[in-house]
Design a protein around this motif. Structure first.
Motif, short mmCIF file in Angstrom:
data_model
loop_
_atom_site.label_atom_id
_atom_site.label_comp_id
_atom_site.label_asym_id
_atom_site.label_seq_id
_atom_site.Cartn_x
_atom_site.Cartn_y
_atom_site.Cartn_z
N MET A 249 37.80 30.90 38.83
CA MET A 249 38.08 31.96 37.87
C MET A 249 36.98 32.14 36.82
SD MET A 249 42.09 31.07 37.10
CE MET A 249 42.22 32.24 35.75
N LEU A 250 36.36 31.05 36.40
CA LEU A 250 35.47 31.08 35.24
C LEU A 250 34.38 32.16 35.29
CD1 LEU A 250 35.07 27.29 34.35
CD2 LEU A 250 36.15 29.09 32.98
N TYR B 190 34.42 35.04 36.33
CA TYR B 190 34.98 36.38 36.13
C TYR B 190 35.37 36.63 34.67
CZ TYR B 190 34.83 36.69 41.14
OH TYR B 190 34.37 36.73 42.45
N PHE B 191 35.26 35.59 33.84
CA PHE B 191 35.44 35.77 32.40
C PHE B 191 34.13 36.15 31.72
CE2 PHE B 191 39.14 32.88 33.03
CZ PHE B 191 40.11 33.64 32.40
N THR B 192 33.02 35.75 32.31
CA THR B 192 31.73 35.90 31.62
C THR B 192 30.73 36.73 32.43
OG1 THR B 192 31.10 33.74 32.52
CG2 THR B 192 31.98 33.77 30.29
N LYS C 245 30.86 37.88 35.71
CA LYS C 245 31.41 38.92 36.59
C LYS C 245 32.59 39.63 35.91
CE LYS C 245 30.17 36.19 40.67
NZ LYS C 245 30.64 35.61 41.95
N PHE C 246 32.30 40.20 34.75
CA PHE C 246 33.36 40.76 33.92
C PHE C 246 33.63 42.24 34.16
CE2 PHE C 246 29.30 41.05 31.80
CZ PHE C 246 29.24 42.39 31.44
N ASN D 119 34.65 46.05 35.22
CA ASN D 119 35.89 46.73 35.59
C ASN D 119 35.77 47.18 37.05
OD1 ASN D 119 37.94 48.71 36.00
ND2 ASN D 119 38.03 49.07 33.80
N ASN E 73 33.33 43.02 42.05
CA ASN E 73 34.68 42.62 41.65
C ASN E 73 35.74 43.31 42.51
OD1 ASN E 73 33.59 41.00 39.74
ND2 ASN E 73 34.46 42.04 37.97
N PRO F 199 47.06 30.57 37.53
CA PRO F 199 47.19 30.98 36.13
C PRO F 199 48.48 31.73 35.84
CG PRO F 199 45.75 32.48 37.30
CD PRO F 199 46.09 31.39 38.27
N ASN G 174 43.63 42.53 36.69
CA ASN G 174 43.42 41.20 36.12
C ASN G 174 42.60 40.40 37.14
OD1 ASN G 174 43.56 38.62 35.08
ND2 ASN G 174 45.79 38.46 35.16
N THR H 1 40.36 37.97 36.97
CA THR H 1 40.36 36.51 36.89
C THR H 1 41.68 35.94 37.41
OG1 THR H 1 41.07 36.73 34.58
CG2 THR H 1 38.73 36.36 34.98
#
Length: 394
Positions: free
Chosen positions: A24-25, A27-29, A31-32, A34, A45, A208, A241, A243
């Motif tokens: 997941m990580l 996709y927070f930073t 590979k953010f 839309n 994504n 999650p 969503n 991530t």
């Protein structure tokens, strides 16, 4: 000295596995993007979501276009019932469910009753199993949906899902199942089991929170639940969503790959807990079916004991447990599930649910039972009801 922690409330929620978090990580930073945009990081994504949908589809023997991502089990349940009611109201306004469903189903049914729908709430037997003859008898010409949970979140009983689905289809009725507790705990084949819609949640399988999916069989004519954008093939609006979707797919992949070995170990620990409690703590009743039971579920009622007091004392020993569903933990009322299987109020109030994971060892199980014995004995010594009972039965 740090207090020992033994987590036995996995039906409420589970920790995210390190491999899931690692997936997941990014996709927070990095590979953010839309997924609905057209530049490359967004396209990547979008592909990641497609890949995740394929992974999940394989876990229940369906095709990716039948998987719709949601915010979790409650949303999936609401969508299945409300959208079916809206789409099929012209055929009829009768829905069948059971008295032991999760409140996401029961409260949605109560809402639909205010909109003119008639709900039949089926009784269950003393083990929590649906009676198939009563289900069949409840079907009417205006019945549009049967919703029966795959496995009960409190007592762990696994329902005869394939048989229920077969009955539904023989009568031209749609079949939905809330599989939040069963997904990746038992094999699920939506084709073989005649399932038209199925709800799940990521945080029950070491994924999650805030993510789940609703399986909708191709040809089931239900529409959007959330309106706005064109996401989820125009059926569920809102920026994806990413991530959460990545985490859900990774958790499902891991849980499915090791399901046979993992659940075999859980069953060993589960049965050890059950056998020790039955042997060593008098006036304890196992709730739920002994055989048709989730691998990780243990639920007992202890006579002359109040459930909340048990939980507080167990917590003081580092043991996390529950007296029922986490969604109703603030309620002082006894479990609707335990009442539905025939327990009187005073015994239902003394219930304890232990739900294990592959991280729980036999040593952990013994620690729990050893402390539980002391706690139950201590609480009974303070109970005038228990004192009177002992005097009468000397």
């Amino acid at each position: 000295m740090e207090k020992k922690l033994i987590y036995m409330d996995n039906a409420a929620t589970t920790p995210v596995k390190p491999e899931v978090l690692d997936a997941m990580l990014p996709y927070f930073t990095e590979k953010f993007g839309n997924p609905s945009s057209i530049y490359s990081i967004s396209s990547e994504n979008k592909k990641a979501i497609t890949d995740a949908r394929e992974v999940i589809a394989k876990t229940i023997n369906t095709t990716p276009e039948n998987i719709y991502f949601t915010a979790g089990g409650s949303e999936s349940d609401n969508w299945a019932l409300k959208a079916t009611a809206d789409a099929y109201a012209s055929k009829g306004k009768h829905i069948i469910t059971t008295k032991i469903e999760h409140h996401a189903i029961l409260h949605t049914c109560e809402y639909l009753e205010t909109k003119g729908f008639e709900i039949t709430y089926l009784d269950v037997d003393e083990n929590g199993l649906v009676k198939l003859d009563e289900l069949t008898a409840a079907i009417r010409p205006d019945t549009i949906l049967i919703s029966v949970m795959f496995a009960n979140n409190e007592i762990g009983t696994i329902e005869p899902i394939a048989e229920i689905g077969k009955i539904a289809h023989e009568h031209g009725v749609l079949f939905h199942t809330d599989a939040v507790q069963a997904y990746t705990q038992v094999p699920i084949d939506v084709e073989a089991m005649n399932i038209d819609m199925m709800s799940t949640s990521g945080h029950k399988i070491n994924g999650p929170k805030g993510i789940g999916f609703l399986y909708i069989r191709k040809g089931v004519k239900i529409k959007s639940f959330i309106h706005g954008g064109a996401q989820e093939r125009h059926r569920r609006a809102g920026t994806e969503n990413v991530t959460g979707i990545i985490g859900l797919a990774k958790a499902a992949e891991i849980a499915t790959a090791n399901m046979k070995e993992r659940t075999a170990e859980e069953i060993k620990v589960r049965d050890h807990l059950i056998e020790r409690i039955e042997k060593e703590i008098p006036y304890a009743k196992l709730n739920g079916d002994r055989v048709k039971r989730l691998p990780n579920n243990v639920n007992f009622s202890f006579q002359f004991v109040e459930g909340e007091s048990m939980l507080i004392l167990l917590d003081s020993k580092g043991i996390c447990a529950s007296s029922g569903s986490a969604c109703t933990s603030g309620s002082l009322d006894p479990s609707h599930v335990l009442l539905a299987i025939g327990l009187p109020h005073e015994i239902a109030h003394g219930s304890l649910r232990l739900t294990i994971s592959d991280q729980i060892t036999m040593e952990d199980a013994d620690y729990v039972v050893d402390n539980l014995k002391e706690i139950v004995n201590h609480l009974r010594e303070m109970s005038p009801l228990y004192e009177d009972f002992i005097k009468k039965n000397k």
